[in-house]
Write a protein that holds these residues in place. Sequence first.
Motif, PDB file in Angstrom:
ATOM      1  N   LEU A 187     -12.846 -10.566  -5.144  1.00 12.48           N
ATOM      2  CA  LEU A 187     -11.631 -10.282  -5.206  1.00 12.48           C
ATOM      3  C   LEU A 187     -10.769 -11.289  -4.285  1.00 12.48           C
ATOM      4  O   LEU A 187     -10.604 -11.269  -3.213  1.00 12.48           O
ATOM      5  N   PRO A 234      -6.566 -12.227  -4.001  1.00 13.30           N
ATOM      6  CA  PRO A 234      -5.008 -12.247  -4.593  1.00 13.30           C
ATOM      7  C   PRO A 234      -4.532 -13.696  -4.511  1.00 13.30           C
ATOM      8  O   PRO A 234      -4.854 -14.658  -3.616  1.00 13.30           O
ATOM      9  N   ILE A 274     -12.117 -12.623  -9.221  1.00 14.21           N
ATOM     10  CA  ILE A 274     -11.031 -11.848  -9.798  1.00 14.21           C
ATOM     11  C   ILE A 274      -9.863 -12.430  -8.994  1.00 14.21           C
ATOM     12  O   ILE A 274      -9.609 -12.033  -7.905  1.00 14.21           O
ATOM     13  N   THR A 298      -5.930 -11.992  -8.777  1.00 13.91           N
ATOM     14  CA  THR A 298      -4.760 -10.879  -9.041  1.00 13.91           C
ATOM     15  C   THR A 298      -3.407 -11.509  -8.581  1.00 13.91           C
ATOM     16  O   THR A 298      -3.350 -11.915  -7.318  1.00 13.91           O
ATOM     17  N   THR A 299      -2.387 -11.687  -9.446  1.00 16.58           N
ATOM     18  CA  THR A 299      -1.258 -12.034  -9.263  1.00 16.58           C
ATOM     19  C   THR A 299      -0.167 -10.973  -8.964  1.00 16.58           C
ATOM     20  O   THR A 299      -0.707  -9.648  -8.969  1.00 16.58           O
ATOM     21  N   ALA A 333       0.272  -7.572 -10.827  1.00 14.18           N
ATOM     22  CA  ALA A 333      -1.009  -6.583 -11.128  1.00 14.18           C
ATOM     23  C   ALA A 333      -1.801  -7.217 -12.303  1.00 14.18           C
ATOM     24  O   ALA A 333      -2.771  -6.629 -12.226  1.00 14.18           O
ATOM     25  N   GLU A 334      -1.654  -8.406 -12.733  1.00 12.00           N
ATOM     26  CA  GLU A 334      -2.491  -8.654 -13.758  1.00 12.00           C
ATOM     27  C   GLU A 334      -3.836  -9.418 -12.893  1.00 12.00           C
ATOM     28  O   GLU A 334      -3.590 -10.187 -12.093  1.00 12.00           O
ATOM     29  N   ARG A 335      -4.765  -9.301 -13.749  1.00 13.73           N
ATOM     30  CA  ARG A 335      -6.035 -10.115 -13.272  1.00 13.73           C
ATOM     31  C   ARG A 335      -6.523 -11.036 -14.311  1.00 13.73           C
ATOM     32  O   ARG A 335      -6.703 -10.787 -15.420  1.00 13.73           O
ATOM     33  N   ASP A 342      -2.850  -3.524  -9.529  1.00 19.72           N
ATOM     34  CA  ASP A 342      -4.151  -4.318 -10.085  1.00 19.72           C
ATOM     35  C   ASP A 342      -4.572  -3.498 -11.044  1.00 19.72           C
ATOM     36  O   ASP A 342      -4.739  -2.433 -11.089  1.00 19.72           O
ATOM     37  N   THR A 343      -4.461  -4.218 -12.196  1.00 19.64           N
ATOM     38  CA  THR A 343      -4.905  -3.600 -13.555  1.00 19.64           C
ATOM     39  C   THR A 343      -6.345  -3.652 -13.793  1.00 19.64           C
ATOM     40  O   THR A 343      -7.044  -3.224 -14.586  1.00 19.64           O
ATOM     41  N   THR A 344      -7.133  -4.481 -12.834  1.00 22.70           N
ATOM     42  CA  THR A 344      -8.800  -4.734 -12.847  1.00 22.70           C
ATOM     43  C   THR A 344      -9.319  -3.354 -12.934  1.00 22.70           C
ATOM     44  O   THR A 344      -9.112  -2.300 -11.832  1.00 22.70           O
ATOM     45  N   ILE A 355      -6.293  -2.629  -5.145  1.00 22.46           N
ATOM     46  CA  ILE A 355      -6.705  -3.918  -5.352  1.00 22.46           C
ATOM     47  C   ILE A 355      -8.194  -3.936  -5.668  1.00 22.46           C
ATOM     48  O   ILE A 355      -9.020  -3.321  -4.927  1.00 22.46           O
TER      49      ILE A 355
END
Length: 333
Positions: free
Chosen positions: A17, A19, A118, A120-121, A124-126, A272-274, A312
């Motif tokens: 993960l 960011p 992964i 992550t922006t 919250a999009e991954r 984070d939508t993961t 996250i």
Amino acid sequence: MKHYDVFGIGNALVDILIPTEDSFLQKMGWNKGIMTLVDAEVQGGVLTALDGHKKELRSGGSAANTMIALANSGGTGTYTGKVTEDTYGEFYKQDMEKAGILFEVPPSKEGHTGTCVILTTPDAERTMLTHLGISSTLTKEDLDLERLKASSYSYVEGYLWDRPSTKEACLLAMEESKKAGVKVAFTFSDPFCVNRSREDFLKLTKEYCDLIFCNAEEAKALAATESKEDALKFISSLCKNVMMTDSANGAFVSVNGTISHVGGFPAQNLLDTTGAGDCFAAGVLYGLTHGFSLENAARWGNYVASRIVQEIGPRLSVRLMGRQEEILGKTQG
């Protein structure tokens, strides 16, 4: 009585993960918000470009995320995925079992454990860059059929529908489930999986599945329509029970073609939508194996999903076990 609530089957990937910013994705030319399969060299180049950024490791893979969130809710399960006798493989087994899920597939002596970077922006999009590694060599011989038969549900991820050996493992699991009275749950996983294997997914949905998980985009891809309502009706004509998530709009539940809407829970701090869809499936499977109605199972799934998007990565930092009555009220059946 079944010993396990769920027998999960999927890719075994170590999530890395990180960011990052939209500008990095644009610079590298990656499509934001989707999963892309890459080779080890490409993935290594991305990691090199992000050297110095904060990185966290988690045992992952879509179905694995579901199994871990199931255990967090208080459910029991065993997971089948393929790793290697390397550092990532050792981490994977220890991390899964620490989370409460049995993981005893013998590791391979060759190859490398799969990894998923992964990104992550801030919105919250991954964006996922996945190197499947040894996970794509899962075979039907890796299945512990006795543990499968001792489970209430088998849960199979659509991401496995990529290689001949993983297809065979999926089909064997579904066939043995039907023979043993184990209910079959299948997740479409991603629109690209549906588009690539649409005819196969149609056949699986109609002939093997007791419960389908999908989001609105996956449903539209399978039904070949731009209407999510028509898509859900179409899938409902193939499978008795369908759960279609619709982002912040909650979920739609179809039972024997009768469709109802189950509202979502607000996410106060979207990070984070993961793993949101994975955690929704976990909540539903927990509910269905603990006497909940389908609608209350979907409500619990929505709650678990609402919690994961405030973290996250795809792992909950809070324990949800025993909170069902508090969240859903005293009547959960």
